[in-house]
Motif scaffolding. Sequence first.
Motif, mmCIF file in Angstrom:
data_model
loop_
_atom_site.group_PDB
_atom_site.id
_atom_site.type_symbol
_atom_site.label_atom_id
_atom_site.label_comp_id
_atom_site.label_asym_id
_atom_site.label_seq_id
_atom_site.Cartn_x
_atom_site.Cartn_y
_atom_site.Cartn_z
ATOM 1 N N ILE A 129 0.847 -1.193 0.000
ATOM 2 C CA ILE A 129 0.000 0.000 0.000
ATOM 3 C C ILE A 129 0.884 1.245 0.000
ATOM 4 O O ILE A 129 1.782 1.374 0.841
ATOM 5 C CB ILE A 129 -0.935 0.008 1.233
ATOM 6 C CG1 ILE A 129 -1.789 -1.274 1.253
ATOM 7 C CG2 ILE A 129 -1.829 1.242 1.216
ATOM 8 C CD1 ILE A 129 -2.607 -1.453 2.519
ATOM 9 N N ILE A 137 -3.300 4.668 -2.685
ATOM 10 C CA ILE A 137 -4.367 5.407 -2.006
ATOM 11 C C ILE A 137 -3.892 6.836 -1.725
ATOM 12 O O ILE A 137 -2.709 7.154 -1.892
ATOM 13 C CB ILE A 137 -4.800 4.726 -0.679
ATOM 14 C CG1 ILE A 137 -3.643 4.749 0.325
ATOM 15 C CG2 ILE A 137 -5.271 3.304 -0.916
ATOM 16 C CD1 ILE A 137 -4.064 4.355 1.750
ATOM 17 N N GLU A 138 -4.807 7.687 -1.286
ATOM 18 C CA GLU A 138 -4.515 9.095 -0.961
ATOM 19 C C GLU A 138 -3.671 9.727 -2.072
ATOM 20 O O GLU A 138 -3.967 9.536 -3.243
ATOM 21 C CB GLU A 138 -3.854 9.183 0.427
ATOM 22 C CG GLU A 138 -4.789 8.647 1.515
ATOM 23 C CD GLU A 138 -4.098 8.431 2.856
ATOM 24 O OE1 GLU A 138 -3.052 9.031 3.111
ATOM 25 O OE2 GLU A 138 -4.619 7.649 3.664
ATOM 26 N N PHE A 153 -11.127 -2.422 -1.012
ATOM 27 C CA PHE A 153 -9.932 -2.252 -0.184
ATOM 28 C C PHE A 153 -9.922 -3.337 0.905
ATOM 29 O O PHE A 153 -8.938 -4.068 1.092
ATOM 30 C CB PHE A 153 -9.962 -0.846 0.423
ATOM 31 C CG PHE A 153 -8.706 -0.394 1.145
ATOM 32 C CD1 PHE A 153 -7.693 -1.279 1.515
ATOM 33 C CD2 PHE A 153 -8.545 0.953 1.456
ATOM 34 C CE1 PHE A 153 -6.559 -0.837 2.178
ATOM 35 C CE2 PHE A 153 -7.412 1.403 2.110
ATOM 36 C CZ PHE A 153 -6.423 0.503 2.483
ATOM 37 N N LEU A 173 -7.544 3.511 -5.304
ATOM 38 C CA LEU A 173 -8.761 3.700 -4.512
ATOM 39 C C LEU A 173 -9.584 4.832 -5.141
ATOM 40 O O LEU A 173 -9.164 5.989 -5.181
ATOM 41 C CB LEU A 173 -8.379 4.035 -3.068
ATOM 42 C CG LEU A 173 -9.526 3.992 -2.051
ATOM 43 C CD1 LEU A 173 -10.177 2.614 -1.984
ATOM 44 C CD2 LEU A 173 -9.022 4.392 -0.670
ATOM 45 N N ASN A 181 0.788 5.525 -0.071
ATOM 46 C CA ASN A 181 -0.126 6.662 0.118
ATOM 47 C C ASN A 181 0.524 8.026 -0.098
ATOM 48 O O ASN A 181 -0.077 9.053 0.206
ATOM 49 C CB ASN A 181 -0.778 6.602 1.511
ATOM 50 C CG ASN A 181 0.134 7.051 2.623
ATOM 51 O OD1 ASN A 181 1.356 6.967 2.498
ATOM 52 N ND2 ASN A 181 -0.440 7.536 3.707
ATOM 53 N N VAL A 214 -2.328 8.125 -5.554
ATOM 54 C CA VAL A 214 -3.082 7.899 -6.793
ATOM 55 C C VAL A 214 -2.571 8.779 -7.934
ATOM 56 O O VAL A 214 -2.736 8.453 -9.102
ATOM 57 C CB VAL A 214 -4.616 8.118 -6.618
ATOM 58 C CG1 VAL A 214 -5.194 7.115 -5.637
ATOM 59 C CG2 VAL A 214 -4.930 9.549 -6.190
ATOM 60 N N ASP A 232 -10.404 8.383 -3.638
ATOM 61 C CA ASP A 232 -9.232 9.274 -3.680
ATOM 62 C C ASP A 232 -8.978 9.795 -5.090
ATOM 63 O O ASP A 232 -8.564 10.946 -5.275
ATOM 64 C CB ASP A 232 -7.991 8.540 -3.151
ATOM 65 C CG ASP A 232 -8.017 8.386 -1.639
ATOM 66 O OD1 ASP A 232 -8.554 9.290 -0.970
ATOM 67 O OD2 ASP A 232 -7.516 7.378 -1.127
ATOM 68 N N TYR A 254 -14.045 1.374 -1.107
ATOM 69 C CA TYR A 254 -13.569 0.979 0.229
ATOM 70 C C TYR A 254 -13.816 -0.503 0.508
ATOM 71 O O TYR A 254 -12.990 -1.175 1.139
ATOM 72 C CB TYR A 254 -14.224 1.850 1.306
ATOM 73 C CG TYR A 254 -13.765 3.288 1.273
ATOM 74 C CD1 TYR A 254 -12.424 3.612 1.512
ATOM 75 C CD2 TYR A 254 -14.646 4.321 0.990
ATOM 76 C CE1 TYR A 254 -11.982 4.923 1.458
ATOM 77 C CE2 TYR A 254 -14.217 5.642 0.937
ATOM 78 C CZ TYR A 254 -12.887 5.946 1.172
ATOM 79 O OH TYR A 254 -12.459 7.237 1.113
#
Lengths: 111, 123, 98
Positions: free
Chosen positions: C4, C30-31, C84, C59, C6, C34, C62, C81
């Motif tokens: 993961i 994510i966050e 996820f 995600l 971010n 992306v 995001d 989500y």
Amino acid sequence: MPTIEVNGKSYETDEEGYLVNLADWNEDIANHIAKVENVDMSQSHWEVVNFLRKYYDEYQIAPAVRVLTKAIGKQLGPEKGNSQYLYELFPYGPAKQACKIAGLPKPTGCV
Amino acid sequence: MTEGVAKKFMFVNRTAPYGTIYALESLEVVLISAAFDQDVSLVFVDDGVWQLKKGQQTKGIETKNFSPTYRALEGYDVEKLYVERESLESRGLTEDDLLVDVNVLSSSELGELMAEQDVVLSF
Amino acid sequence: MLHIVNKSPQERPSLDACLRIAESGSILLIEDAVYAAVKGSASAGKLAEAAKKHRIYVLLPDVEARAIADRLVDGVTGIDYGGFVDLVADHRACQSWL
């Protein structure tokens, strides 16, 4: 958190009486807050309140007084876009009172 | 407010909008300082250019979408917005992707502008 | 292994570290990570290369917040989500490249 009661429902406000949830707002709540503020809502008051709600919807902030005054002048004419007119409608200030009645947060930069 | 000579203030925005709080904090400081009648410039460099990307939809991340507020800056007489060309290009972005009118400058032009400032605030 | 990430690829070397070290498995962006999947950006090539040996997910909430849904590189899969949670459940372990 403090609340106000309108039509048998209670709504959250902050310590100064500003609505916490923008989406809670309706005209009855506006009238209720206006009464607490000692503002007798006329057509002219609603015009400013509705203007503020539209401004917030578009820009996601409550405008500073100076910005509000200028924007109102541009859209509703110079006889309304001046602080004397706005303070006559809202003696404690368009930011403090009109925003509160419109269910908006306190304007950014307003102390 | 005391009358004085307007100083040149530059806000340098280098962070993406939602991963950290810097972008929102910068915007709030800009709005507050707009009341002080100074000569304000906003600069968007590196990931800061993402702040101005058109079409942000934040419902899914349950965060306030503050991007419409950049369009209110004009009403606050904050009209000098600068974006570094290199930052746009390395992100596959063009001026058309941005939600406000900006001046696109090269790094060296931006450097010159920065050197003219009295106060620089970094976010 | 589920990796993961971010952080924005142009702000921190988290994605680079992940791509350098991760042998196989899935990568979830994510966050601000992306932004790595944006077509025409500096990281697009890296990501396309990585897609050959990893499954790459982004995600979607995001992605939508950052207004880049219409410009993702090919070969990345958008998830919500719930997706996820499924990804985490489907992998034996997770590594977050903070």
